[in-house]
Design an enzyme around this catalytic site. Structure first.
Site, PDB file in Angstrom:
ATOM      1  N   LYS A 173      42.973  72.296 -15.432  1.00  9.27           N
ATOM      2  CA  LYS A 173      43.636  73.597 -15.569  1.00  9.27           C
ATOM      3  C   LYS A 173      44.094  73.736 -17.009  1.00  9.27           C
ATOM      4  O   LYS A 173      44.779  72.862 -17.539  1.00  9.27           O
ATOM      5  CB  LYS A 173      44.844  73.655 -14.633  1.00  9.27           C
ATOM      6  CG  LYS A 173      45.768  74.849 -14.853  1.00  9.27           C
ATOM      7  CD  LYS A 173      46.856  74.884 -13.799  1.00  9.27           C
ATOM      8  CE  LYS A 173      47.878  75.970 -14.071  1.00  9.27           C
ATOM      9  NZ  LYS A 173      48.852  76.110 -12.993  1.00  9.27           N
TER      10      LYS A 173
HETATM   11  C1  5RP Z   1      52.981  74.173 -15.874  1.00  7.49           C
HETATM   12  C2  5RP Z   1      52.270  74.540 -14.646  1.00  7.49           C
HETATM   13  C3  5RP Z   1      52.926  75.557 -13.840  1.00  7.49           C
HETATM   14  O1  5RP Z   1      54.122  75.330 -13.344  1.00  7.49           O
HETATM   15  C4  5RP Z   1      52.159  76.635 -13.292  1.00  7.49           C
HETATM   16  O2  5RP Z   1      51.204  76.137 -12.424  1.00  7.49           O
HETATM   17  C5  5RP Z   1      51.635  77.599 -14.317  1.00  7.49           C
HETATM   18  O3  5RP Z   1      51.105  78.771 -13.745  1.00  7.49           O
HETATM   19  P1  5RP Z   1      51.301  80.168 -14.480  1.00  7.49           P
HETATM   20  O4  5RP Z   1      51.215  79.913 -15.964  1.00  7.49           O
HETATM   21  O5  5RP Z   1      50.145  81.021 -14.026  1.00  7.49           O
HETATM   22  O6  5RP Z   1      52.628  80.737 -14.068  1.00  7.49           O
HETATM   23  O7  5RP Z   1      51.208  74.047 -14.339  1.00  7.49           O
HETATM   24  O8  5RP Z   1      52.231  73.354 -16.684  1.00  7.49           O
END
Ligand code: 5RP
Length: 261
Positions: A173
């Protein structure tokens, strides 16, 4: 890759489209009761029917998601810092693989902080988690967390994603950036994007659109869905983009129509 691991991954990345809409609600692990997630159950319940998986901590899962709900779980297993600290990179593994199995997770998620003070620990934690995951058929999602001092450009994000994959992550991610196709091309495992800070709905839909157009297998989106004035409309619109290649304007129309409803 063994059957169990493949099976779990196929519950996250949908075999019919090769894409995924992951709903991230793990923010409380370092942000506490952040906007939109003050009461996790209330936020998550209406969104579950439209998400391919739910990313959250064990505490949020146990307390806020009924055990009979049919949604693949991506369990965040790293943490140990809070927003009150300047250095958020000092994370450790907070939930064991055994517990992830007990909670019937479909994947575990861990942040890595490339270029930070604790780069080495976060990378070796990822590598250890992958080894444990492969023993149990559990995929590992590496989240490329970006410190305040880092630039979210293709050069840096390619470095992070590639290192994550080389450590053995099954899914990465990261953030969308210019020349994103270079990030995807040099990362040998599927890439999903985070939504980042809340932006106007149309901008967030364009982000999702551009990410899949340039090779992401989907989104792991949080704030741009649950902080929207119409979270259900927003996740439906994101789904249309990710799974049906719907154009941004049409998807924005779906969000607005759903708002009226
Ligand atoms: C931080 C994370 C998160 O808490 C989250 O998953 C981020 O999602 P978004 O940016 O779409 O709110 O992974 O590193």
């Amino acid at each position: 890759m063994d059957w169990g691991l493949k099976n779990r991954l196929s519950r996250i990345i949908q075999p019919d489209t090769g894409r995924t809409v992951m709903l991230a609600v793990d923010h409380g692990y370092f942000l506490g009761p952040t906007s939109g997630l003050q009461v996790i159950a209330r936020t998550v319940r209406p969104l579950i029917p439209y998400a391919d998986s739910l990313m959250l901590t064990r505490g949020a899962l146990r307390t806020s998601v009924p055990a009979d709900v049919d949604i693949p779980i991506v369990l965040r297993v790293s943490g140990g810092t809070s927003i009150l600290r300047d250095d958020l990179s000092n994370e450790d593994i907070t939930t064991s693989m055994k517990e992830a199995m007990k909670l019937n997770a479909c994947a575990v998620a861990i942040s890595i902080f490339v270029g930070s003070v604790h780069e080495k620990e976060t990378l070796t934690n990822l590598a250890k988690l992958v080894s444990e995951g492969e023993d149990c058929g559990m995929p590992v999602l590496a989240v490329t967390a970006v410190g305040r001092e880092m630039t979210r450009d293709a050069q840096y994000l390619s470095l992070c994603c590639r290192i994550a994959a080389e450590m053995g992550a099954h899914l990465v991610k990261t953030y969308y950036c210019d020349d994103f196709e270079k990030v995807v091309e040099t990362c040998p495992v599927p890439v999903v994007i985070a939504g980042g800070k809340k932006t106007p709905e149309k901008d967030a839909l364009k982000l999702a659109h551009d990410a899949v157009k340039h090779g992401a297998v989907g989104v792991d989106m949080g704030r741009n869905i649950f902080q929207s004035d119409n979270p259900v409309g927003m996740i439906k619109a994101v789904r249309a983009i990710v799974h049906d290649n719907t154009a941004v304007d049409r998807a924005y129309g779906l969000y607005r129509e759903s708002a009226k409803g």
